[in-house]
Design a protein around this motif. Structure first.
Motif: not given
Length: 267
Positions: A210-232
């Motif tokens: 979702e954040l990548a939609r607002y940022r020019p260029g390529r923003l990528h999350c690796t599979p190792e980090a993708a499972a972490l949870r975020v709130s805020g």
């Protein structure tokens, strides 16, 4: 012409449709530049922005009031055309996401004396406003409609006999072959209209997408980090600040090849 220069020029708000077409022809005359530009996601976005009636760049939001008093809010990387006639008010969503606050029709159909319907058309179907405020987001395979006030009637493009009416607080999807009523529209889904991205125990991979939609260029999350949870709640105006905040609260490493190529990895 270098691709980067072509993309920037095509995306310029001051560029008219006629000049955009002329420029495209010029690019195409040189070493297949138009083909390379048109086949890339960045090139497709630039072309939509240059040829649409209203458009926003990546990371940009825009508010506008139409001639009939209808209020629009365009989200990041969105493009639409306005096709108003004596019998209808049509907004064609070509890409991205918009919020619509409908207004009473000041110019009813002269043939019938009835108010012209206000509709949004996506690739999969239509959403007709019934005195309302709602959002429409174009995905690759379907369209999401969320209603904040009033009612919205959905209609399938491939089978116009299929309709679905949504009330305030509801959301639905227009898929290729069917209309789907979903669970109540989450309040976090409207956070973008206030310039924020809200996460409630969200997968980091989904959050970064979702954040990548607002940022020019390529923003990528690796599979190792993708499972972490975020709130805020995070400000969309500064995606770099968001990434820095995430790295301070989660076991992450932000790797930047350039300003436009960033990878979020687990530390």
């Amino acid at each position: 012409m270098p691709t980067a220069v072509a993309v920037q020029t095509l995306a310029s708000p001051a560029l008219s449709r006629r000049h955009a077409v002329r420029l495209a022809v010029a690019i195409g005359a040189g070493a297949g530049g138009l083909l390379a530009l048109g086949q890339s996601p960045l090139g497709q976005q630039a072309w939509r922005s240059a040829s649409a009636d209203l458009a926003t760049a990546t990371g940009e939001q825009q508010r506008t009031v139409l001639a009939d008093g209808t209020r629009l809010l365009l989200n990041t990387a969105s493009a639409l055309d306005l096709r108003y006639s004596s019998s209808e008010r049509l907004i064609v969503l070509r890409a991205g996401e918009i919020q619509i606050e409908s207004a009473a029709d000041p110019s009813p159909d002269p043939a019938t004396g009835q108010a012209r319907p206000l509709r949004v058309r996506s690739r999969q179907g239509w959403a007709r406003a019934i005195g309302t405020r709602f959002t429409v987001r174009q995905y690759a395979d379907d369209t999401l409609v969320q209603v904040q006030e009033g009612q919205v009637e959905l209609q399938l493009r491939n089978d116009m006999r299929q309709t679905l009416r949504l009330a305030a607080g509801e959301q639905g999807r227009i898929a290729a072959q069917q209309l789907l009523r979903e669970a109540a529209a989450p309040a976090a889904g409207l956070a973008w209209t206030q310039g924020t991205l809200v996460a409630d125990d969200m997968r980091l991979g989904d959050f970064i997408a979702e954040l990548a939609r607002y940022r020019p260029g390529r923003l990528h999350c690796t599979p190792e980090a993708a499972a972490l949870r975020v709130s805020g709640s995070y400000p969309l105006a500064d995606t770099g600040q968001v990434l820095a905040a995430l790295s301070q609260t989660l076991p992450l490493r932000i790797r930047s090849r350039t300003r436009w190529w960033v990878t979020v990895d687990r530390s």
